[in-house]
Design an enzyme around this catalytic site. Structure first.
Site, PDB file in Angstrom:
ATOM      1  N   SER A 119       6.189 -44.270 -22.624  1.00  0.00           N
ATOM      2  CA  SER A 119       7.598 -44.618 -22.856  1.00  0.00           C
ATOM      3  C   SER A 119       7.895 -44.750 -24.334  1.00  0.00           C
ATOM      4  CB  SER A 119       7.914 -45.967 -22.213  1.00  0.00           C
ATOM      5  OG  SER A 119       7.639 -45.941 -20.857  1.00  0.00           O
ATOM      6  N   HIS A 140       8.214 -37.202 -20.370  1.00  0.00           N
ATOM      7  CA  HIS A 140       8.651 -38.555 -20.031  1.00  0.00           C
ATOM      8  C   HIS A 140       9.611 -38.509 -18.844  1.00  0.00           C
ATOM      9  CE1 HIS A 140      10.778 -42.479 -21.463  1.00  0.00           C
ATOM     10  NE2 HIS A 140       9.861 -42.723 -20.563  1.00  0.00           N
ATOM     11  N   GLU A 152      12.464 -36.308 -20.575  1.00  0.00           N
ATOM     12  CA  GLU A 152      12.478 -36.171 -22.040  1.00  0.00           C
ATOM     13  C   GLU A 152      11.208 -35.401 -22.398  1.00  0.00           C
ATOM     14  OE1 GLU A 152      14.280 -39.684 -24.894  1.00  0.00           O
ATOM     15  OE2 GLU A 152      12.687 -40.270 -23.566  1.00  0.00           O
ATOM     16  N   ASN A 190      14.274 -45.066 -24.730  1.00  0.00           N
ATOM     17  CA  ASN A 190      13.881 -46.471 -24.865  1.00  0.00           C
ATOM     18  C   ASN A 190      14.265 -47.083 -26.201  1.00  0.00           C
ATOM     19  OD1 ASN A 190      12.831 -47.170 -22.331  1.00  0.00           O
ATOM     20  ND2 ASN A 190      11.182 -45.723 -22.699  1.00  0.00           N
TER      21      ASN A 190
END
Ligand SMILES: NC(=O)c1ccc[n+]([C@@H]2O[C@H](COP(=O)([O-])OP(=O)(O)OC[C@H]3O[C@@H](n4cnc5c(N)ncnc54)[C@H](O)[C@@H]3O)[C@@H](O)[C@H]2O)c1
Length: 282
Positions: A119, A140, A152, A190
């Site tokens: 992450s 991701h 991602e 994130n």
């Protein structure tokens, strides 16, 4: 590149979802975790989620059986030796990823792409652990993996265009939508999401509002499908804390300081939904 057999490391929240989508997409999957009980728990979740897809007529009962048949659960990492592609989804700790990537570099063929579902940890740094940094990339996925469309795709500094193209096409083949992002702490998702969740925790800690009230504000006022504290419980409070620490270390700005309430809750073993208690009880 002909990819048929995919290795997934970690059978937790994300790893079992990743194994699910690859198996449903027709790939044979070697699912690897450190103990049999984690594999059993991951497989139970996969069965439950496939059942849900059958009930919703997204797949047939035969598709479910075929997908399960394609998953090979293992605790011995050497069994990943014949995989054509690897996705690592183990615990978000650099020390753990270090051991895994050094070992993967040894047990897999040199041309195999090693992707991480991290992450927040630097893909460039993970790539450097191996002798093939051009073949290391971030893939991701989002939770719950069988449902969420976004992947991602994160290029480390040394990631080659060929590696990027393979992973982008793989994501499309799984029915996902890849979005290209460059390597930076927390990437895009994130970097922006976690400070929001962290700030929501500060409002609870300071008694500005209850967790329920904070979540209502976001659901009703911003049309979020779930409030930030429900989402934090869903992600896992330990995962949230690990990501805040990566942002704090990597970007150095005090605005990324993890909320002390989050630290206390993780110390207490209140990790959110997966432990039965977080900002809510489950
Ligand atoms: N939870 C989320 O919403 C989310 C979303 C996107 C990405 N991620 C990332 O995915 C990764 C996994 O997160 P998670 O939420 O699934 O965590 P989790 O705690 O649910 O699962 C982690 C699994 O990894 C296993 N593991 C630990 N060390 C291992 C090793 N050496 N070899 C094999 N397996 C090992 C653990 O036994 C556990 O089953 C992390 O990098 C996390 O940052 C999480």
């Amino acid at each position: 590149m002909n990819i048929q057999r995919v290795g997934v490391i970690g059978a937790g929240t994300m790893g079992n979802g990743i194994a699910h989508v690859f198996a449903r997409g027709g790939y044979s999957v070697v699912l690897c975790d450190v103990e049999q009980r984690f594999l059993n728990r991951g497989l139970e979740t996969i069965i439950r989620n496939l059942d849900r897809e059958v009930a919703k007529n997204k797949i047939s009962a035969d598709d479910k059986a075929a997908a399960l048949q394609r998953i090979d659960p293992v605790t011995d990492r050497a069994r990943l030796g014949d995989c054509d592609f690897i996705v690592e989804a183990a615990t978000e700790k650099f020390a753990i990823k270090t051991e895994i990537f050094r070992d993967l570099d040894r047990v897999t063929r040199p041309e195999v792409i090693l992707a991480s579902n991290t992450s927040s940890i630097s893909i460039t740094k993970i790539g450097r652990l191996t002798k093939r940094p051009d073949k290391v990339i971030g893939m991701h996925f989002f939770n719950p993996v069988p449902v969420m469309k976004l992947v991602e795709v994160i290029r480390g500094l040394a990631t080659s265009q060929e590696t990027f193209a393979v992973v982008r096409d793989l994501a499309v083949h799984l029915g996902k939508t890849p979005v290209e992002v460059n390597d930076a702490p927390g990437f895009v998702s994130n970097r922006v999401l976690m400070p929001l969740l962290n700030e929501a925790m500060y409002t609870v800690m300071e008694g500005v509002a209850t967790a329920e009230a904070v979540d209502e504000v976001f659901k009703l006022g911003m049309a979020h499908p779930m409030g930030p504290l429900t989402l934090a419980d869903f992600i896992g409070l330990d995962v949230c804390l690990d990501i805040m620490r990566v942002l704090q270390d990597g970007l150095g700005d005090p605005k990324y300081r993890p909320c002390p309430l989050l630290i206390r809750m993780v110390d207490a073993g209140w990790l959110g939904r997966k432990s039965g208690r977080g900002f809510y009880r489950y």
